[in-house]
Design a protein around this motif. Structure first.
Motif, PDB file in Angstrom:
ATOM      1  N   GLU A  92      52.735  48.535 -41.236  1.00 46.37           N
ATOM      2  CA  GLU A  92      52.531  48.997 -42.602  1.00 46.37           C
ATOM      3  C   GLU A  92      51.078  49.404 -42.740  1.00 46.37           C
ATOM      4  O   GLU A  92      50.174  48.627 -42.456  1.00 46.37           O
ATOM      5  N   THR A  93      50.867  50.658 -43.167  1.00 48.44           N
ATOM      6  CA  THR A  93      49.507  51.181 -43.235  1.00 48.44           C
ATOM      7  C   THR A  93      48.992  51.106 -44.665  1.00 48.44           C
ATOM      8  O   THR A  93      49.724  51.354 -45.619  1.00 48.44           O
ATOM      9  N   TYR A  94      47.739  50.724 -44.801  1.00 47.85           N
ATOM     10  CA  TYR A  94      47.104  50.667 -46.116  1.00 47.85           C
ATOM     11  C   TYR A  94      45.802  51.444 -46.055  1.00 47.85           C
ATOM     12  O   TYR A  94      45.090  51.405 -45.048  1.00 47.85           O
ATOM     13  N   ALA A  95      45.477  52.117 -47.193  1.00 48.12           N
ATOM     14  CA  ALA A  95      44.152  52.719 -47.345  1.00 48.12           C
ATOM     15  C   ALA A  95      43.263  51.698 -48.043  1.00 48.12           C
ATOM     16  O   ALA A  95      43.710  51.022 -48.972  1.00 48.12           O
ATOM     17  N   MET A  96      42.018  51.566 -47.589  1.00 49.54           N
ATOM     18  CA  MET A  96      41.119  50.559 -48.133  1.00 49.54           C
ATOM     19  C   MET A  96      40.106  51.190 -49.093  1.00 49.54           C
ATOM     20  O   MET A  96      39.531  52.234 -48.809  1.00 49.54           O
ATOM     21  N   TYR A  97      39.907  50.527 -50.236  1.00 50.98           N
ATOM     22  CA  TYR A  97      38.868  50.931 -51.194  1.00 50.98           C
ATOM     23  C   TYR A  97      38.084  49.689 -51.593  1.00 50.98           C
ATOM     24  O   TYR A  97      38.539  48.562 -51.366  1.00 50.98           O
ATOM     25  N   TYR A  98      36.920  49.918 -52.191  1.00 54.63           N
ATOM     26  CA  TYR A  98      36.190  48.797 -52.792  1.00 54.63           C
ATOM     27  C   TYR A  98      36.063  49.043 -54.287  1.00 54.63           C
ATOM     28  O   TYR A  98      35.756  50.160 -54.709  1.00 54.63           O
ATOM     29  N   ASP A  99      36.301  48.012 -55.089  1.00 57.77           N
ATOM     30  CA  ASP A  99      36.108  48.176 -56.532  1.00 57.77           C
ATOM     31  C   ASP A  99      34.663  47.836 -56.907  1.00 57.77           C
ATOM     32  O   ASP A  99      33.842  47.531 -56.029  1.00 57.77           O
ATOM     33  N   VAL A 100      34.341  47.923 -58.193  1.00 57.45           N
ATOM     34  CA  VAL A 100      32.945  47.747 -58.619  1.00 57.45           C
ATOM     35  C   VAL A 100      32.392  46.357 -58.307  1.00 57.45           C
ATOM     36  O   VAL A 100      31.187  46.179 -58.178  1.00 57.45           O
TER      37      VAL A 100
ATOM     38  N   THR B 194      41.985  50.725 -62.496  1.00 57.47           N
ATOM     39  CA  THR B 194      41.369  51.474 -63.597  1.00 57.47           C
ATOM     40  C   THR B 194      40.334  52.408 -62.981  1.00 57.47           C
ATOM     41  O   THR B 194      39.426  51.941 -62.287  1.00 57.47           O
ATOM     42  N   ILE B 195      40.522  53.705 -63.146  1.00 56.34           N
ATOM     43  CA  ILE B 195      39.557  54.661 -62.595  1.00 56.34           C
ATOM     44  C   ILE B 195      38.600  55.039 -63.729  1.00 56.34           C
ATOM     45  O   ILE B 195      39.032  55.485 -64.799  1.00 56.34           O
ATOM     46  N   VAL B 196      37.320  54.838 -63.523  1.00 58.10           N
ATOM     47  CA  VAL B 196      36.348  55.167 -64.571  1.00 58.10           C
ATOM     48  C   VAL B 196      35.483  56.334 -64.111  1.00 58.10           C
ATOM     49  O   VAL B 196      35.099  56.409 -62.945  1.00 58.10           O
ATOM     50  N   GLU B 197      35.215  57.262 -65.068  1.00 62.33           N
ATOM     51  CA  GLU B 197      34.387  58.428 -64.745  1.00 62.33           C
ATOM     52  C   GLU B 197      32.923  58.026 -64.642  1.00 62.33           C
ATOM     53  O   GLU B 197      32.215  58.431 -63.731  1.00 62.33           O
ATOM     54  N   ASP B 198      32.480  57.224 -65.616  1.00 63.07           N
ATOM     55  CA  ASP B 198      31.064  56.882 -65.715  1.00 63.07           C
ATOM     56  C   ASP B 198      30.786  55.602 -64.944  1.00 63.07           C
ATOM     57  O   ASP B 198      30.984  54.507 -65.458  1.00 63.07           O
TER      58      ASP B 198
ATOM     59  N   ALA C 102      34.710  44.475 -63.399  1.00 57.86           N
ATOM     60  CA  ALA C 102      35.953  43.699 -63.345  1.00 57.86           C
ATOM     61  C   ALA C 102      36.732  44.117 -62.102  1.00 57.86           C
ATOM     62  O   ALA C 102      36.512  45.195 -61.549  1.00 57.86           O
ATOM     63  N   ASN C 103      37.617  43.246 -61.655  1.00 53.71           N
ATOM     64  CA  ASN C 103      38.450  43.568 -60.500  1.00 53.71           C
ATOM     65  C   ASN C 103      39.344  44.747 -60.803  1.00 53.71           C
ATOM     66  O   ASN C 103      39.859  44.894 -61.913  1.00 53.71           O
ATOM     67  N   GLY C 104      39.541  45.614 -59.795  1.00 57.85           N
ATOM     68  CA  GLY C 104      40.462  46.735 -59.953  1.00 57.85           C
ATOM     69  C   GLY C 104      39.838  47.946 -60.593  1.00 57.85           C
ATOM     70  O   GLY C 104      40.515  48.952 -60.797  1.00 57.85           O
ATOM     71  N   VAL C 105      38.558  47.893 -60.908  1.00 58.58           N
ATOM     72  CA  VAL C 105      37.900  49.057 -61.505  1.00 58.58           C
ATOM     73  C   VAL C 105      37.214  49.846 -60.391  1.00 58.58           C
ATOM     74  O   VAL C 105      36.405  49.301 -59.636  1.00 58.58           O
ATOM     75  N   ILE C 106      37.592  51.125 -60.267  1.00 57.29           N
ATOM     76  CA  ILE C 106      37.003  51.946 -59.202  1.00 57.29           C
ATOM     77  C   ILE C 106      36.340  53.161 -59.836  1.00 57.29           C
ATOM     78  O   ILE C 106      36.981  53.873 -60.613  1.00 57.29           O
ATOM     79  N   PRO C 107      35.060  53.411 -59.551  1.00 59.53           N
ATOM     80  CA  PRO C 107      34.417  54.625 -60.051  1.00 59.53           C
ATOM     81  C   PRO C 107      35.083  55.853 -59.438  1.00 59.53           C
ATOM     82  O   PRO C 107      35.491  55.811 -58.273  1.00 59.53           O
ATOM     83  N   ALA C 108      35.181  56.928 -60.225  1.00 65.28           N
ATOM     84  CA  ALA C 108      35.895  58.113 -59.774  1.00 65.28           C
ATOM     85  C   ALA C 108      35.296  58.668 -58.481  1.00 65.28           C
ATOM     86  O   ALA C 108      36.009  59.196 -57.629  1.00 65.28           O
ATOM     87  N   VAL C 109      33.969  58.549 -58.320  1.00 63.44           N
ATOM     88  CA  VAL C 109      33.342  59.091 -57.110  1.00 63.44           C
ATOM     89  C   VAL C 109      33.823  58.385 -55.843  1.00 63.44           C
ATOM     90  O   VAL C 109      33.855  58.968 -54.770  1.00 63.44           O
ATOM     91  N   ASP C 110      34.227  57.108 -55.994  1.00 67.43           N
ATOM     92  CA  ASP C 110      34.690  56.361 -54.825  1.00 67.43           C
ATOM     93  C   ASP C 110      36.198  56.478 -54.606  1.00 67.43           C
ATOM     94  O   ASP C 110      36.724  55.976 -53.613  1.00 67.43           O
TER      95      ASP C 110
END
Lengths: 321, 413
Positions: free
Chosen positions: B166-174, B223-227, B234-242
């Motif tokens: 099972e493949t997952y893409a990895m991201y980091y939140d704020v 939650t994708i935030v522009e600014d 908070a957990n799960g918040v990712i800036p749009a640039v990332d």
């Protein structure tokens, strides 16, 4: 077998033993074919090696001319403005290390073999044989470490003592060569001893009957009679020295230069391949492809050496068997 | 050997007896040669002693239980050898499982079934030649054949065929927490929107206040935030640039996971070493089978057995101890090989014990090479300690070989 032996053929059949000669014969054919398939795997390996090396070499030679590659005297694919792909410095480096190893190991190996088979008392033999077996079983990277930590400093000290200057740097062909020599010593010894032992006892007895000393018998009768086997052992040991990788990668250096001075650092063919595959070059560049071409030349050299060695060995077996 | 007459003559005696001077000279030469032989032969003994001595002196101080149970580290004080040790054991096991059946089958064919013809001669010559091929060349074959599969099936980073993973893409939140988003394969870039379900690793508080990362991944809506400057921490918040390209891809591998091409994995390494030791296994098995007395075979044939029956019930059982001894010696050769593994391009810095056939690995000789190649004395001491571990593994292998030889070898005559 714990159960009572079958007395009746019907009983034997009832137990599920093979029912007919035909069935057995077809099993035979099946097994023979399956085993032949496994045996052909070794031919497939050779074919794949030759195929891959030839293909990659041809891709390399599409970018570098054959003449430059085979006649060039300069090899610097990684440094400098202009890249040169002349194979000779690498071949010379390989041959220099091999030469040092051969000068060290071949005479010592032969004398040890003569000593083991003609002179040594049983008790000494029972010490020496395991020593050689242990030496033969030590991984080559350990010899490389030994070269770095013992042989190189010793040579540096010796060089300074003799000439008063620091002739040996941290890398030298001599250091790697001596370590390779220690590595191939057990090969020379055991194969030469086999050859010497294969000389019929009658020849020795004849020599002694004529009043020979052991030295006369060994030097004038046994060794000449075993000469082809000894030559084969030399060739096979040299093959190992040519293809040795980890020792030269650690102790011989990384500068491909055309030299016959054993205190200079040299790069062998195998050491160059290590440098490339450890990631000094991008995997798509001409440098990366060059390592396959170098491997091709290395394969050709070792193939010729082994082939000649086994031809000699086969002839010498025929003489006495 | 019978005592040659020369040995009993003392040359002084000869001279006194008025024998020709030449004999005395020859006897003296013999004595001299004997002493020279003794001295030269001792070179091998001295070499071994100095070799072992230098390793023990450098390596013993660094040996400890933590050296064996730690992973490698850039800090020589903390570095250990667990990953290469586990890798070496994995590799030699795979190597044995493949090389042994193929090698013994080839030897059986050559010794028991093959007709005397040109093809058989070619086979024999080929095996002798393979035994002389430098191991680094086998590395090139392994790289092309197993690691890359000729480049026909995708790349090692993006394999064309995967089974069971099972493949997952990895991201980091704020907050810096890693988040996983399931994807089809490693070439897919998922589109992240607010509300997309990602998975976050559950972390427990340990007894001493440290964090324990569990294997349990919990779903969390993103939650994708522009600014990104004013994003709520908070957990799960990712800036749009990332939220564009994932940081990395991770594959959850069950034990049966396979990818094609194999890449720099345990399986590719084991198979490459199999190529290196196969000729050795074949040659030693041939010698083992040849050592079975012909009378045993004749007896079997005389009782009406077919060739297959003779081989499977007489020749093979009789030669098994010698075959096993040879095989174990071949495995110890495999454990010491660094060059072919090096060519495969395995990562040097592994901080995990391989769990499946498709995990990255490194081996003991590679780690030793890496440490030896550095100039700092701390790392060279580590190399010496590593060599002691390697020699210990080899010693264990040889002890097994000797036990088998003594336990199972019965006199055959």
């Amino acid at each position: 077998m714990s159960e009572a032996a079958p007395t009746d053929m019907n009983e034997v059949r009832g137990r599920g033993r093979p029912k007919s000669r035909v069935l057995q014969a077809s099993w035979d054919v099946f097994a023979r074919t399956a085993l032949l398939g496994c045996a052909c795997f070794s031919i497939l390996i050779t074919a794949l090696i030759i195929g891959i090396l030839a293909y990659e070499t041809s891709r390399f030679l599409a970018e570098v001319s054959v003449v430059d590659f085979l006649t060039g005297l300069e090899w610097n694919p990684l440094l400098g403005e202009e890249k040169h792909f002349g194979i000779w410095p690498l071949i010379a480096g390989t041959l220099l290390v091999t030469l040092v190893a051969a000068i060290f190991a071949l005479p010592i190996g032969l004398v040890t073999a003569i000593f083991l088979s003609e002179y040594a008392p049983a008790r000494l033999r029972s010490v020496l044989k395991p020593v050689l077996e242990v030496l033969a079983g030590i991984p080559t990277v350990v010899y490389g470490f030994f070269a770095v930590i013992v042989i190189t400093p010793s040579l540096q000290w010796l060089g300074k003592l003799v000439s008063g200057e620091a002739v040996f740097g941290p890398y030298s062909a001599a250091s790697a060569g001596i370590a390779v020599g220690i590595m191939i010593l057990p090969i020379v010894t055991s194969l030469s001893e086999d050859a010497i032992r294969a000389v019929p006892k009658g020849l020795r007895d004849g020599a002694y009957a004529l009043g020979s000393t052991r030295f006369d018998a060994s030097a004038k009768v046994v060794v000449p009679a075993a000469l082809s086997g000894i030559m084969a052992s030399y060739l096979l040991a040299i093959t190992r020295a040519v293809g040795e990788t980890m020792i030269v990668a650690l102790a011989a250096g990384g500068l491909a230069q055309l030299t016959i001075l054993p205190w200079e650092q040299v790069q062998t063919m195998t050491a160059y391949m290590v440098q490339i595959f450890l990631g000094d070059a991008p995997a798509t560049g001409v440098e990366f492809k060059s390592s396959f071409a170098v491997a091709g030349i290395l394969f050709l050299m070792t193939f010729l050496l082994t082939f000649t060695g086994y031809r000699i060995l086969a002839r010498f077996r025929e003489e006495y068997e | 050997m019978s005592q040659p007459p020369g040995q009993h003559l003392d040359f002084r005696e000869l001279v006194e007896r008025g024998e020709p001077r030449q004999i005395a000279k020859r006897v003296r030469l013999d004595r001299g040669f004997y002493l020279m032989c003794m001295a030269i032969t001792m070179i091998a003994v001295i070499a071994l002693l100095v070799l072992l001595g230098s390793i023990l002196i450098n390596g013993i101080p660094g040996l400890s239980w933590s050296f064996v149970t730690n992973f490698t580290s850039r800090d020589p004080g903390k570095a250990g050898i667990l990953a290469p040790l586990a890798g070496s054991i994995w590799i030699s096991a795979i190597c044995a499982v493949v090389a042994l059946p193929v090698g013994v089958a080839t030897a059986l064919y050559l010794e028991e079934f093959a007709a005397r013809n040109r093809f058989t001669n070619l086979l024999r010559l080929n095996i002798s030649n393979l035994a002389g091929v430098p191991s680094i060349v086998y590395g090139i074959l392994g790289l092309t054949l197993f690691v890359r599969m000729f480049g026909l099936a995708g790349t090692t980073q993006d394999p064309a065929l995967e089974i069971g993973g099972e493949t997952y893409a990895m991201y980091y939140d704020v907050t810096g927490e890693p988040l996983r988003v399931p994807v089809e394969n490693r070439s897919v870039t998922p589109t992240l929107e607010t509300g997309t379900i990602a998975y976050m690793q559950r972390v427990l508080d340990g007894p001493d206040g440290e964090l324990i990362f569990t294997d349990h991944w919990e779903p969390i809506p993103l939650t994708i935030v522009e600014d990104s400057a004013n994003a709520p921490l908070a957990n799960g918040v990712i800036p749009a640039v990332d939220a564009g390209l994932p940081v990395d891809y991770e594959v959850e591998k069950p034990w049966y996971y396979v990818q094609f091409p194999f890449g720099q994995t345990v399986l590719a390494g084991g198979l490459t070493l199999m190529l290196v030791v196969l000729p050795i296994v074949i040659i030693s098995s041939q010698e083992a089978i040849r050592s079975v007395p012909g009378s045993l075979r004749s007896g079997s044939f005389a009782m009406g057995a077919t060739r297959l029956q003779t081989v499977s019930r007489v020749t093979l059982p009789a030669s098994i101890p010698m075959i096993m001894t040879g095989a174990i010696l071949a495995m110890s050769r495999a454990i010491g090989e660094a060059a072919p593994i090096l060519v495969l391009g395995v990562a040097l810095f592994i901080t995990d014990v391989p769990q499946t056939l498709m995990d990255p690995f490194t081996v003991l000789p590679m780690q030793i090479y890496n440490w030896s190649a550095r100039f700092q004395p701390e790392f060279r001491a580590l190399a010496a300690s590593g060599i002691i571990v390697l020699l210990f593994v080899l010693l264990a292998f040889n002890a097994i070989a000797i036990t088998i030889r003594q336990r199972f070898s019965r006199p055959l005559q």
